[in-house]
Design a protein around this motif. Structure first.
Motif, mmCIF file in Angstrom:
data_model
loop_
_atom_site.group_PDB
_atom_site.id
_atom_site.type_symbol
_atom_site.label_atom_id
_atom_site.label_comp_id
_atom_site.label_asym_id
_atom_site.label_seq_id
_atom_site.Cartn_x
_atom_site.Cartn_y
_atom_site.Cartn_z
ATOM 1 N N ASN A 68 7.817 0.156 -2.303
ATOM 2 C CA ASN A 68 8.119 0.430 -3.679
ATOM 3 C C ASN A 68 7.462 -0.614 -4.495
ATOM 4 O O ASN A 68 7.417 -1.810 -4.350
ATOM 5 C CB ASN A 68 9.605 0.198 -3.885
ATOM 6 C CG ASN A 68 10.562 1.333 -3.389
ATOM 7 O OD1 ASN A 68 9.984 2.400 -3.259
ATOM 8 N ND2 ASN A 68 11.887 0.955 -3.085
ATOM 9 N N LYS A 70 2.994 -1.743 4.040
ATOM 10 C CA LYS A 70 2.775 0.003 3.818
ATOM 11 C C LYS A 70 4.201 0.379 3.284
ATOM 12 O O LYS A 70 5.168 0.237 3.356
ATOM 13 C CB LYS A 70 2.454 0.595 5.143
ATOM 14 C CG LYS A 70 0.994 0.262 5.551
ATOM 15 C CD LYS A 70 0.693 0.990 6.761
ATOM 16 C CE LYS A 70 -0.649 0.804 7.266
ATOM 17 N NZ LYS A 70 -1.122 1.583 8.675
ATOM 18 N N ASN A 71 3.979 1.467 2.613
ATOM 19 C CA ASN A 71 4.909 2.279 1.735
ATOM 20 C C ASN A 71 6.042 1.668 1.129
ATOM 21 O O ASN A 71 7.335 1.814 1.309
ATOM 22 C CB ASN A 71 5.433 3.184 2.939
ATOM 23 C CG ASN A 71 4.441 4.103 3.576
ATOM 24 O OD1 ASN A 71 3.614 4.645 2.938
ATOM 25 N ND2 ASN A 71 4.564 4.303 4.798
ATOM 26 N N SER A 121 0.806 -1.255 -0.083
ATOM 27 C CA SER A 121 0.052 0.005 -0.059
ATOM 28 C C SER A 121 1.010 1.352 -0.127
ATOM 29 O O SER A 121 2.004 1.097 0.811
ATOM 30 C CB SER A 121 -0.832 -0.036 1.247
ATOM 31 O OG SER A 121 -0.163 0.312 2.330
ATOM 32 N N THR A 122 0.472 2.036 -0.792
ATOM 33 C CA THR A 122 0.963 3.535 -1.034
ATOM 34 C C THR A 122 0.490 4.665 -1.444
ATOM 35 O O THR A 122 -0.317 4.466 -2.414
ATOM 36 C CB THR A 122 2.660 3.351 -1.789
ATOM 37 O OG1 THR A 122 3.363 4.612 -1.509
ATOM 38 C CG2 THR A 122 2.150 3.071 -2.946
ATOM 39 N N GLU A 123 0.370 5.710 -1.107
ATOM 40 C CA GLU A 123 -0.422 6.903 -1.297
ATOM 41 C C GLU A 123 -1.955 6.424 -1.640
ATOM 42 O O GLU A 123 -2.422 6.913 -2.621
ATOM 43 C CB GLU A 123 0.203 7.400 -2.792
ATOM 44 C CG GLU A 123 1.659 7.674 -2.903
ATOM 45 C CD GLU A 123 2.302 8.301 -3.956
ATOM 46 O OE1 GLU A 123 1.703 8.078 -4.938
ATOM 47 O OE2 GLU A 123 3.181 8.927 -4.079
ATOM 48 N N GLY A 124 -2.327 5.806 -0.571
ATOM 49 C CA GLY A 124 -3.981 5.641 -0.617
ATOM 50 C C GLY A 124 -4.483 4.607 -1.535
ATOM 51 O O GLY A 124 -5.615 4.146 -1.425
ATOM 52 N N LYS A 125 -3.363 3.838 -2.172
ATOM 53 C CA LYS A 125 -3.681 2.736 -3.171
ATOM 54 C C LYS A 125 -3.070 1.452 -2.706
ATOM 55 O O LYS A 125 -2.155 1.511 -1.905
ATOM 56 C CB LYS A 125 -3.447 2.924 -4.335
ATOM 57 C CG LYS A 125 -4.205 4.130 -5.150
ATOM 58 C CD LYS A 125 -3.700 4.429 -6.631
ATOM 59 C CE LYS A 125 -4.644 5.513 -7.123
ATOM 60 N NZ LYS A 125 -4.182 5.593 -8.634
#
Length: 377
Positions: A51, A48-49, A15-19
């Protein structure tokens, strides 16, 4: 419709940037399953977060709720202890999520799917679907947990109000087991292709697509190329994928001075991969374990003739040799098959067209239509 859809999956997500992202073929399929539900709940391992790689895409839903759980891994003592400690919490979260859902969707085989097989018994009235993405063949060699899941899924007393989707037709399957398929392309992706074997002065175009891991046997594809070259058959092999066998392949290429005949392309985006399929003459894919091997169906979609192993439903996909070639795990067999086509180019053209004709039937439009029959009742 005011409804919720629960996904229980072992697939590792990011998950990153809300996706929320996952392996592209899997997420692409799931986006079709969830399209018309108001709420989608994902119960799976999520980091989370992280690449994002070229082969990962996001879920497409305006109301996606994530219930992140630890990765269940019993491959070592330390990992097993952590997994056992986390089990009560995962079971509680799973029970609560199933209780609140209108439709439960399990992804099997996998540790999360196995856990879901037990917990779902508390909800016999809830509609359920199970996608068994592995090999359903009862005669195949399987890990114990896979065989246990297969036995449970095949038992109508354990699974009520459920359709279990498997690849291929198998004689011992219960009534709620449904032979299914998967798809990668839309109708608009169908293009007229008439492949012919290149002239002797141009190299044959070979392709391997998939994870560079031992079970997929990428080294056998590379050895197949080596044998072709030893027989003075000009060829070039592209590898599309990445994995822990990369170094082994690179070492083999360098030791045998094959740099001019092999390209390791790493993970390739879907749009670029389509072009490789369109250009390639043969897919060389000698895998040991598959469900519905998407790379075989995808290659066939663009007239690329598969040379592959008869695992799972692959023989059914190739109609026992009419749409490609089924061989063992001996690289010299690839040479024999290709030699046959070089002696009879018309046979190659015929199989290329038959492969494309069959695979073009299984579009994402048809897949979506069949899914709706299962979940929107």
């Amino acid at each position: 419709m005011n409804s919720s859809f629960l996904i229980v999956s072992h697939v590792y997500h990011k998950s990153t940037e809300g996706k929320v992202y996952g392996y592209a073929p899997y997420v692409k399929e799931m986006n079709l399953w969830i399209a018309n539900f108001d709420l989608v709940v994902l119960l799976a391992p999520v980091e989370k977060n992280s690449n994002i790689s070229p082969i990962e895409i996001p879920y497409e839903h305006p109301n996606l709720k994530v219930i992140a759980v630890p990765l269940l891994d019993f491959t070592g003592l330390g990992k097993s202890i952590k997994s056992f400690v986390s089990l009560p919490g995962i079971i509680f979260k799973m029970w609560m999520a199933m209780r609140a859902s209108d439709h439960i969707h399990l992804r099997c085989p996998g540790n999360m799917g196995l856990l879901g097989c037990w917990v779902q018994r508390f909800f016999p009235k809830t509609t359920k679907t199970v996608k068994y993405a592995g090999n359903w063949d009862p005669q195949s060699s399987q890990p114990f947990t896979y065989r246990l899941q297969r036995k449970m899924l095949n038992n109508p007393a354990v699974f009520k109000n459920t359709r279990v989707l498997v690849y291929g037709h198998w004689p011992d399957s219960a009534d709620h087991i449904l032979a299914f398929f998967t798809a990668s392309y839309f109708k608009k992706d169908i293009v007229p292709i008439e492949k012919k074997l290149n002239s002797p002065t141009e190299p044959l175009k070979l392709l391997f697509v998939g994870s560079l891991i031992k079970d997929k046997n990428p080294l056998l594809a590379l050895k197949s190329l080596h044998h072709l070259l030893a027989k003075n058959i000009s060829a070039h092999l592209d590898f599309c994928g990445d994995g822990d066998q990369y170094g082994i392949l690179l070492d083999y290429i360098q030791r045998h001075k094959l740099e001019g005949n092999v390209t390791l392309r790493g993970n390739v985006a879907a749009a670029e991969l389509k072009e490789f399929y369109k250009q390639a003459d043969f897919l060389v894919f000698l895998s040991e374990s598959e469900g519905w091997p998407k790379v075989v169906a995808e290659a066939m979609f663009f007239g690329c003739v598969p040379i592959t192993t008869p695992v799972s439903c692959v023989a059914e996909m190739l109609n026992h040799g009419e749409r490609g070639d089924l061989i063992g795990k001996d690289p010299t067999e690839v040479v024999g098959v290709i030699n046959t086509y070089l002696q009879d180019p018309k046979l190659f053209e015929q199989k290329s067209q038959e492969a494309m004709k069959w695979s073009n039937k299984f579009t994402l439009e048809l897949f979506e239509k069949e899914i709706k029959k299962l979940v929107y009742v």
